[in-house]
Design an enzyme around this catalytic site. Structure first.
Site, PDB file in Angstrom:
ATOM      1  N   LYS A 250     -30.107  18.196  40.776  1.00  0.00           N
ATOM      2  CA  LYS A 250     -29.180  17.202  40.253  1.00  0.00           C
ATOM      3  C   LYS A 250     -27.759  17.673  40.532  1.00  0.00           C
ATOM      4  O   LYS A 250     -27.416  18.829  40.292  1.00  0.00           O
ATOM      5  CB  LYS A 250     -29.391  17.043  38.735  1.00  0.00           C
ATOM      6  N   HIS A 322     -32.387  -0.799  43.767  1.00  0.00           N
ATOM      7  CA  HIS A 322     -31.072  -1.224  43.272  1.00  0.00           C
ATOM      8  C   HIS A 322     -31.151  -2.571  42.549  1.00  0.00           C
ATOM      9  O   HIS A 322     -30.274  -2.900  41.747  1.00  0.00           O
ATOM     10  CB  HIS A 322     -30.079  -1.318  44.430  1.00  0.00           C
ATOM     11  N   HIS A 348     -19.436   1.329  36.378  1.00  0.00           N
ATOM     12  CA  HIS A 348     -18.670   0.850  37.524  1.00  0.00           C
ATOM     13  C   HIS A 348     -17.652  -0.166  37.046  1.00  0.00           C
ATOM     14  O   HIS A 348     -18.016  -1.229  36.566  1.00  0.00           O
ATOM     15  CB  HIS A 348     -19.584   0.224  38.583  1.00  0.00           C
ATOM     16  N   TYR A 358     -22.469 -11.638  36.866  1.00  0.00           N
ATOM     17  CA  TYR A 358     -22.010 -12.024  35.526  1.00  0.00           C
ATOM     18  C   TYR A 358     -21.507 -13.467  35.526  1.00  0.00           C
ATOM     19  O   TYR A 358     -21.885 -14.268  34.659  1.00  0.00           O
ATOM     20  CB  TYR A 358     -20.898 -11.082  35.074  1.00  0.00           C
TER      21      TYR A 358
END
Length: 376
Positions: A250, A322, A348, A358
């Site tokens: 990571k 994604h 983001h 949105y």
């Protein structure tokens, strides 16, 4: 040479010369305490030295260097200043540029016109690179040539005025970026029945709005469950480029600075976490393969691509990890979560697709409400 006495009693010795760049006369001067034969001789030498230095600086010869060698020199210097993931993307950028520019091209011979034609070929030719990727290449070119200017290989930067050609935007509908409720259910049902490990990580991505790399890198220690609060910390992504699976770790940072965040967990997310724990008892990673290695992003995407028709999707429908992040955004919009809260949750602040999803969802809700008003 001529001499002027200053008000303080000292003497100013002046001499003219012709400037190399402008071909106009200019003057240099030097101040000494006395005006004697010795000081005049000394002043003459000092003035000549000044003129010689100025002319050498302005008329210095360009040191020829091939573009590929200049790019390699710049890379060896710049690569030390960036993170591992960025190093790999820079190497890929340079590989494409070196392959595309003539192998024996001399850096100071490369013009803006040449670079404009090169970029048009990359955007509209067989490479078919995106406009955004072309902008990245421009950044690399500007940095390489600027390095060349600073090291005496060029007098000016030909990439400064490079123009990125406009590409016709993809007409993909915004609805292609996320899953409707029935689509999400059929995909998750298939995964649950055929690949439990992929089901768990895909649910984790959907329920928490994580990037796939953030989910694959999630450590057990990143999750906090107590009476007051249940959340996970997102502080890195999986570093897998150029590494063997056993060596993958990571990273210490997320893709962007705004990506470093804490994400509150729902009851469903806690269930997924607990089930994932039971399947990865010998690893620090929360989501692992049966060999206790981190789940590979490309492996999940390949699985989704191969199995999407069996899940009930059309052959041309794009399904990747994604899409779960985007579906999370759409669901939050449906339940009325404000855009700035959603952006903070997914890490983001300015992603275009986030805003488009949105606005699509909220406009659809307004339209549905308007239709319902007719029933009053």
């Amino acid at each position: 040479m001529w001499i002027e006495q200053k008000t303080n009693g000292k003497y100013l010795f002046r001499e003219k010369y012709v400037d190399f760049l402008t071909e106009k006369g200019k003057t240099v001067s030097v101040t000494l305490d006395k005006n004697t034969r010795e000081t005049r001789s000394k002043a003459q030498k000092l003035l000549l030295s000044k003129i010689t230095k100025i002319k050498q600086d302005k008329s210095r010869k360009i040191v020829p260097i091939k573009f590929k060698d200049l790019a390699t020199q710049w890379e060896s210097m710049y690569i030390k200043q960036v993170k591992t993931n960025s190093q790999l993307s820079i190497k890929a950028n340079l590989k494409l540029l070196i392959e595309s520019i003539e192998p024996d091209a001399i850096s100071h011979k490369i013009t803006t016109i040449y670079l404009n034609k090169l970029m048009e070929t990359l955007v509209f030719g067989d490479r078919d690179i995106s406009e955004s990727y072309a902008k990245v290449l421009k950044i690399r070119l500007r940095a390489i040539f600027e390095y060349g200017v600073n090291h005496g290989h060029l007098k000016s930067n030909p990439a400064s005025s490079l123009v990125i050609p406009k590409k016709v935007k993809d007409s993909t509908m915004v609805t292609e970026f996320f899953l409707e409720t029935d689509e999400l259910n059929q995909l998750m049902s298939y995964l649950k029945a055929h690949n439990t490990r992929y089901y768990l990580i895909c649910q984790w991505l959907y329920l928490n709005g994580l990037r796939a790399g953030e989910g694959c890198a999630m450590q057990k220690s990143d999750v906090f469950i107590n009476e007051d609060r249940q959340y996970c910390k997102v502080t890195g992504t999986l570093e897998y480029h150029g590494r063997k699976i056993a060596d993958q770790v990571k990273s210490t940072e997320t893709k962007t600075a705004s990506g470093m965040r804490e994400v509150d967990l729902s009851k469903k997310a806690i269930e997924i976490y607990q089930e994932a724990l039971s399947l990865s008892p010998h690893s620090n990673f929360l989501f692992t393969t049966s060999n206790n290695t981190p789940i590979q992003l490309n492996a999940i995407n390949a699985y989704l691509r191969v199995h999407k028709e069996r899940m009930g999707f059309d052959e041309d429908r794009k399904i990747s990890t994604h899409i779960f992040r985007h579906t999370h955004i759409s669901k939050l919009a449906e339940i009325g979560v404000p855009l700035h809260i959603i952006q903070r949750r997914v890490g983001h602040a300015s992603e275009k697709i986030t805003r488009e999803i949105y606005l699509h969802i909220t406009n659809k809700m307004k339209s549905d409400t308007k239709d319902l008003l007719e029933l009053l």
